[in-house]
Design a protein around this motif. Structure first.
Motif, PDB file in Angstrom:
ATOM      1  N   TYR A  36      -5.900  -8.689  22.239  1.00 33.52           N
ATOM      2  CA  TYR A  36      -5.920  -9.269  23.672  1.00 33.52           C
ATOM      3  C   TYR A  36      -6.471  -7.849  24.518  1.00 33.52           C
ATOM      4  N   SER A  37      -5.449  -6.868  24.133  1.00 31.77           N
ATOM      5  CA  SER A  37      -5.778  -5.670  25.296  1.00 31.77           C
ATOM      6  C   SER A  37      -7.245  -5.073  25.057  1.00 31.77           C
ATOM      7  N   MET A  69      -1.232  -8.009  31.019  1.00 32.83           N
ATOM      8  CA  MET A  69      -1.044  -8.670  29.945  1.00 32.83           C
ATOM      9  C   MET A  69       0.277  -9.479  29.775  1.00 32.83           C
ATOM     10  N   ILE A 121      -1.396 -21.518  22.166  1.00 32.25           N
ATOM     11  CA  ILE A 121      -1.811 -20.367  21.235  1.00 32.25           C
ATOM     12  C   ILE A 121      -1.438 -20.533  19.772  1.00 32.25           C
ATOM     13  N   LEU A 137      -1.513  -9.200  20.773  1.00 32.76           N
ATOM     14  CA  LEU A 137      -1.337  -8.493  22.115  1.00 32.76           C
ATOM     15  C   LEU A 137      -2.548  -7.358  21.831  1.00 32.76           C
ATOM     16  N   ALA A 178       4.126 -15.586  27.170  1.00 36.51           N
ATOM     17  CA  ALA A 178       3.802 -17.048  26.238  1.00 36.51           C
ATOM     18  C   ALA A 178       3.954 -16.640  24.945  1.00 36.51           C
ATOM     19  N   TYR A 179       3.502 -15.618  24.440  1.00 42.17           N
ATOM     20  CA  TYR A 179       3.758 -15.730  22.879  1.00 42.17           C
ATOM     21  C   TYR A 179       5.043 -15.289  22.407  1.00 42.17           C
ATOM     22  N   ARG A 182       7.756 -21.995  30.238  1.00 44.90           N
ATOM     23  CA  ARG A 182       6.310 -21.658  30.041  1.00 44.90           C
ATOM     24  C   ARG A 182       5.534 -22.447  31.206  1.00 44.90           C
ATOM     25  N   LEU A 212       2.273 -20.445  32.149  1.00 36.29           N
ATOM     26  CA  LEU A 212       1.658 -19.583  31.100  1.00 36.29           C
ATOM     27  C   LEU A 212       0.878 -20.371  30.240  1.00 36.29           C
ATOM     28  N   SER A 213      -0.201 -20.195  29.693  1.00 33.26           N
ATOM     29  CA  SER A 213      -1.120 -20.774  29.100  1.00 33.26           C
ATOM     30  C   SER A 213      -0.300 -21.425  27.795  1.00 33.26           C
ATOM     31  N   CYS A 233      -0.052 -18.233  16.727  1.00 38.20           N
ATOM     32  CA  CYS A 233       1.172 -17.480  17.157  1.00 38.20           C
ATOM     33  C   CYS A 233       1.989 -18.442  16.491  1.00 38.20           C
ATOM     34  N   GLN A 240       0.665 -13.299  29.223  1.00 38.07           N
ATOM     35  CA  GLN A 240       0.201 -13.508  27.739  1.00 38.07           C
ATOM     36  C   GLN A 240       1.438 -13.183  26.766  1.00 38.07           C
TER      37      GLN A 240
END
Lengths: 508, 289
Positions: free
Chosen positions: A401-402, A426, A503, A398, A432-433, A494, A499-500, A506, A429
Motif C-alpha cells: 500500500y505504501s 496510512m 479487505i 501495508l 483497519a487491517y 471500524r 475505516l474501509s 487480510c 488503513q
C-alpha cells in the motif's frame, strides 16, 4: 497565564479518534501485561536455539520416508476442503440476506479448524472425512460471507439492463458472476493458501499431513528433519501460483480425493451416539426431563463449568489476545518498510520479502509450538509468535500500500518520511487491517490452549482428555460467542472510525 | 549425487502415489497410548503387529495416535479392536465399551510406580517421605490422561497437601508424555515433575538423563497400570475363540527383543477387576464420572 491554545478556545490538544482508540488499546494491553505470565522458564534457551538453527542450515530431506506422502496429503486435504468450501460458499452466498444463514456462517467460522477436527474425530475417527470437513465447514462460512459481499458490490447497471423474465439463475451466471469472477477467483486462491496452512496444522491431532511429522520431529529434537519439512512447506506455498493453474484445477480435484489416505470405516452409530448422547450435558443424560432435580443438577453443572473453566479461560484468552494485538501493531510498523520502495533498495526489499513470506507462511500454531520448545510454557511464546505471523501479514499488505502513496518531490526521506508522512497517511488503513485481524488473533489464541497455555482451548483439551464431550461442546459454544462478540465490536469500532470495510486478503 | 537425489525423489513420488493404504475390513487393528517418543512406539508396535499377525494368521495393523484420548476414542468407535492402555485410559475405555476386557498386563504392571523427579537447582534429594518442600515450585505432569504421569501423582499431591495441584504449585503443566517430562525437568523448564518409572530407567540406561541435573526425589507406592484391552465384539467379527487366541498370543510373547522394547519381563493374564483401585482413584479425583 493565557496560552494561545486557550485563547483559541481549544483548552487542551484534541487528538483524533484514531489516536484515542490506539492509545486505549495500548493502555489495555499494558494493563493485561500486568496479569500475563511472560517468563522464560527454560534455564538454557540459547543452547536449544543453537541446535534449532543448526537444524535449519542442515535440513535433512530424507529423514522421513513419508515426507512425500505427507506433502501430497497436505495438498489433497487443502484442495478437497477448500473446493467444498468454495462450492457451498457460493450457494450460501445466494441466501446470505437470510438471518439464520448469516448466523450459521458466522458460527461456522468462529470455531477454529482444529476444534472442528477434534469434534469430527469423535464421530469419524481418523478418517479423511474428519480433515476435509474440518477445513470445509469454517471455510464455507468465510467464503459465503466474502462471496456475498463481492456479489453485492458488482455494478447494478448490467442487472438493471436485463429484459423482464430473465430467471434469477440466468442472471446469476451470465451477469453477476462474470462481474465478480476475477475477485472471487483471487480470493479462492488465497483461501487455498490458508487451506494449506490449516491442512498442515491438522497433523497435530493425528491426520497424516505435514504437522504430524513436524510435531514428532520437534518434540524429539530432530531439528534437521523438522527444517526439511518446513522448507518443503514454504516451497509449496511460494510456488503456488506456478502449479495452481485454472486449467489444472479440475484434474487436481479428480485426483485429490483418492490421495487422502487411511480409509478407516465410518460407522453411523458413532455419529448418532455423538449427537444424541455424548454432547448432552451429563446431568440431563438418561434423566427424566420433567424431573426438577435433573434440572437443578444441570444448573450446578452449568455454574461449575462457567465459573471454574469458562471464566478463567475467557480472561486468559482476552488478556493474551489484547497483548498480541498491540504487539502485532508495533511489529507491523517495523515490518512494512522492509518491502517498501520508499525505504529500501532492491536487495533490502528482497531480504524483507523473504522474511515476511516465511513468517506469514508458517502457521501461527507451529510458530507458537517452536517458541514453546525454546522458552518453556508461558504466554511469551504465544505473544511473540502471533505478533510475528500477523505482523508479517499486515506488514506485507501495508508495504504494498505504501508503494502507491505519491510523494511531493520535496518530501523528506528516511525516518522523517516514515514517521511524519507515510505512517500518518496510512494510519487508517493500518488500523483497519489490525481490527480485521483482531478476531482472527482471538480465534488462534483460543486454540493455543491445546499447547498448554491456559486459554479456553486448555479447558477444551482437558475435557477431551476426560472424554467429556458435553463439556467440550459447552466450552466451544462459549469460544464461538466470545469470537462473535469481538467480531461485532471490531465492526462497530471500524464503522465509528470510518475505516474501509472490505479487505479480503487480510482475513484468514 | 544428482542421480541419487533423483532416485530418492522418484521413490518419494511413488510412495506418494500409493499413499492410501486402505484397511481391509478383516484387518485386526490395534493402537497404544502415546506415552513416550513416537519413534520408539513405532519401532515397538510394528514388531508387535508382525508377531500377532504370525500368531493369529490374519492381517494385524498398528495405528499410531497423537493423544491418550484419541486412543480411547478409536477403541470406543471400533476403529481399533485392541489397545495397549495405561490404567486410567483402560478404565475409561472399558466404561465406554460394554463387554470390553483387560486380557493381559506386563509382569511389572500390577506393581507400577511413579517417580517424582527434580532439577538439581532445587537442592532436593531422594527421601522415603513425601517431599513437602515441593510446594510453591513449578511442577509438570505427563499427559492429562496418564495414570503414572497424572492420576497417581495428583492423588498423592492432594492427599499430602489437601489441596488441588494448581493451589500447591506456582505453575502446573502437562508435558504430554513421560519422555517430555524428563526433558522439561532436565532443561529446568519445570523444577519438579512426575514420570513413569519404566521410562525413567530406560532413559537413564540410554544416557539421556544427566544425573548431575536431575534426580529422583520420591517413589510412589505400587499400583496397577498398563494392560492390553480388547473389545467384547471381536469374537463375533473375527470368529469364535478369537479373544482367547489374542490373549494366548500376548501371554506367549517370549521374544526377548520384543519384550525389551516395552520393556517388560513378560506378560501375565489380567481381568477388569485388577484395575478397580484405579477406577476408584479416578472417581475420587473426579476424572471419571
Amino acid at each position: 497565564m493565557k496560552t494561545i491554545a486557550d485563547a483559541a478556545g481549544v483548552g487542551r490538544p484534541r487528538y483524533s479518534a484514531a489516536v484515542r482508540v490506539s492509545t486505549l488499546f495500548v493502555a489495555i494491553a499494558v494493563f493485561c501485561l500486568a496479569f500475563a505470565d511472560i517468563a522464560i522458564t527454560t534455564l538454557d534457551p540459547w543452547s536449544e536455539m543453537q541446535r534449532m538453527l543448526l537444524g535449519v542450515v542442515t535440513p535433512d530431506f530424507f529423514a522421513v520416508e513419508a515426507i512425500g506422502t505427507a506433502v501430497v496429503q497436505t495438498i489433497s486435504f487443502a484442495l478437497v476442503g477448500v473446493a467444498l468450501a468454495a462450492f457451498f460458499g457460493i450457494i450460501l452466498a445466494q441466501f446470505f440476506h437470510i438471518g439464520p444463514v448469516r448466523w450459521a456462517c458466522a458460527i461456522a467460522r468462529s470455531i477454529h479448524e482444529l476444534f472442528w477436527a477434534l469434534i469430527f474425530l469423535q464421530m469419524f475417527g481418523l478418517s479423511p472425512l474428519t480433515g476435509v470437513l474440518a477445513i470445509a465447514i469454517p471455510y464455507a462460512g468465510i467464503c459465503a460471507k466474502v462471496y456475498a459481499e463481492t456479489l453485492d458490490e458488482t455494478p447494478a447497471a448490467a442487472l438493471n439492463a436485463l429484459p423482464a423474465g430473465v430467471s434469477t439463475i440466468s442472471a446469476f451466471f451470465f451477469v453477476r458472476l462474470p462481474d465478480a469472477w476475477a475477485h472471487i477467483k483471487n480470493y479462492t486462491l488465497y483461501r487455498f493458501e490458508c487451506g494449506l496452512r490449516s491442512s498442515a496444522v491438522l497433523g497435530f491431532v493425528g491426520l497424516p499431513t505435514l504437522g504430524y511429522y513436524l510435531q514428532t520431529a520437534f518434540s524429539e529434537g530432530n531439528y534437521s528433519e523438522a527444517a526439511a519439512q518446513l522448507i518443503m512447506f514454504y516451497v509449496i506455498i511460494a510456488s503456488l501460483r506456478l502449479w495452481m493453474k485454472p486449467k489444472l484445477v479440475g484434474l487436481y480435484l479428480l485426483v485429490a480425493p483418492f490421495l487422502l489416505g487411511g480409509a478407516s470405516q465410518i460407522r453411523w452409530d458413532n455419529v448418532v451416539r455423538f449427537v444424541t448422547e455424548d454432547i448432552v450435558p451429563a446431568p440431563l443424560r438418561n434423566a427424566d426431563l420433567l424431573d426438577p432435580q435433573a434440572w437443578s443438577a444441570f444448573g450446578d453443572w452449568l455454574m461449575m463449568m462457567l465459573g471454574d473453566q469458562a471464566l478463567p479461560g475467557i480472561v486468559a484468552t482476552v488478556v493474551l489476545t489484547q497483548i498480541a494485538l498491540v504487539a502485532t501493531a508495533f511489529l507491523t510498523l517495523a515490518f512494512f518498510p522492509l518491502i517498501s520502495t520508499k525505504f529500501f533498495g532492491r536487495f533490502g526489499r528482497g531480504v524483507g520479502h523473504l522474511f515476511l513470506v516465511v513468517m506469514r507462511s508458517t502457521p501461527e500454531f507451529i510458530l507458537v509450538y517452536i517458541f514453546l520448545q525454546l522458552w518453556g510454557p508461558s504466554m511469551l511464546p504465544a505473544i511473540v509468535a502471533l505478533a510475528l505471523h500477523n505482523g508479517a501479514i499486515i506488514g506485507h499488505l501495508l508495504g504494498r500500500y505504501s508503494d502507491e502513496i505519491r510523494l511531493r518531490p520535496d518530501s523528506a526521506s528516511g525516518f522523517n518520511l516514515y514517521a511524519f508522512e507515510v505512517v500518518p497517511r496510512m494510519y487508517g488503513q493500518f488500523l483497519a487491517y489490525l481490527f480485521y485481524r483482531w478476531e482472527i488473533i482471538m480465534r488462534e489464541t483460543a486454540i493455543l490452549g491445546v499447547l498448554g497455555i491456559a486459554t479456553l482451548g486448555f479447558y477444551i483439551d482437558s475435557a477431551l482428555a476426560d472424554i467429556r464431550l458435553d463439556r467440550v461442546m459447552l466450552l466451544l459454544l462459549v469460544t464461538a460467542l466470545l469470537n462473535l462478540g469481538i467480531d461485532s465490536l471490531s465492526r462497530r469500532i471500524r464503522a465509528g472510525l470510518r475505516l474501509s470495510t472490505r479487505i479480503d486478503s487480510c482475513r484468514d | 549425487m544428482m542421480t541419487r537425489i533423483l532416485r530418492r525423489l522418484t521413490t518419494l513420488l511413488a510412495a506418494a502415489l500409493v499413499a492410501a493404504p486402505v484397511v481391509a475390513a478383516d484387518t485386526f487393528v490395534f493402537t497404544a497410548i502415546p506415552d513416550q517418543d513416537e519413534a520408539r512406539l513405532m519401532e515397538r508396535f510394528s514388531k508387535v503387529a508382525t508377531y500377532l499377525s504370525d500368531q493369529l494368521g490374519i492381517e494385524v495393523k498398528y495405528v499410531p495416535v497423537k493423544s491418550y484420548a484419541a486412543a480411547v476414542t478409536a477403541f470406543r468407535n471400533d476403529q481399533v479392536q485392541l489397545a495397549w492402555f495405561g490404567g486410567l485410559s483402560g478404565v475409561r475405555a472399558r466404561l465406554l465399551v460394554d463387554g470390553s476386557e483387560a486380557i493381559a498386563q506386563g509382569v511389572e504392571d500390577p506393581n507400577f510406580q511413579t517417580y517424582f523427579i527434580a532439577h538439581s537447582s532445587t537442592g532436593l534429594k531422594e527421601s522415603k517421605d513425601f517431599p513437602k518442600e515441593i510446594a510453591g515450585m513449578t511442577f509438570t505432569f505427563g499427559s492429562k490422561g496418564s495414570t503414572s504421569g497424572r492420576l497417581m501423582p495428583e492423588y498423592h499431591i492432594r492427599e499430602q497437601f489437601g489441596k488441588k495441584p494448581d493451589e500447591v504449585f506456582s505453575k502446573v503443566g502437562f508435558s504430554g508424555n513421560h519422555s517430555k517430562t524428563v526433558a522439561l525437568v532436565q532443561s529446568g523448564a519445570y523444577q519438579v515433575g512426575a514420570t513413569n518409572f519404566k521410562v525413567w530407567k530406560r532413559e537413564l540406561a540410554e544416557g539421556k538423563i544427566d544425573p548431575s541435573k536431575l534426580s529422583i526425589i520420591w517413589k510412589t507406592p505400587g499400583y496397577p497400570d498398563y494392560q492390553w484391552t480388547i473389545r467384547g465384539d471381536v469374537d463375533a467379527r473375527f470368529g469364535a475363540g478369537f479373544k482367547d487366541k489374542v490373549q494366548a498370543a500376548l501371554l506367549d510373547m517370549k521374544d526377548p527383543d520384543l519384550l525389551a522394547s516395552f520393556p517388560r519381563k513378560g506378560f501375565i493374564a489380567a481381568t477388569n477387576s485388577d484395575f478397580q483401585p484405579i477406577l476408584d482413584t479416578a472417581r475420587e479425583l473426579k476424572l471419571v464420572d
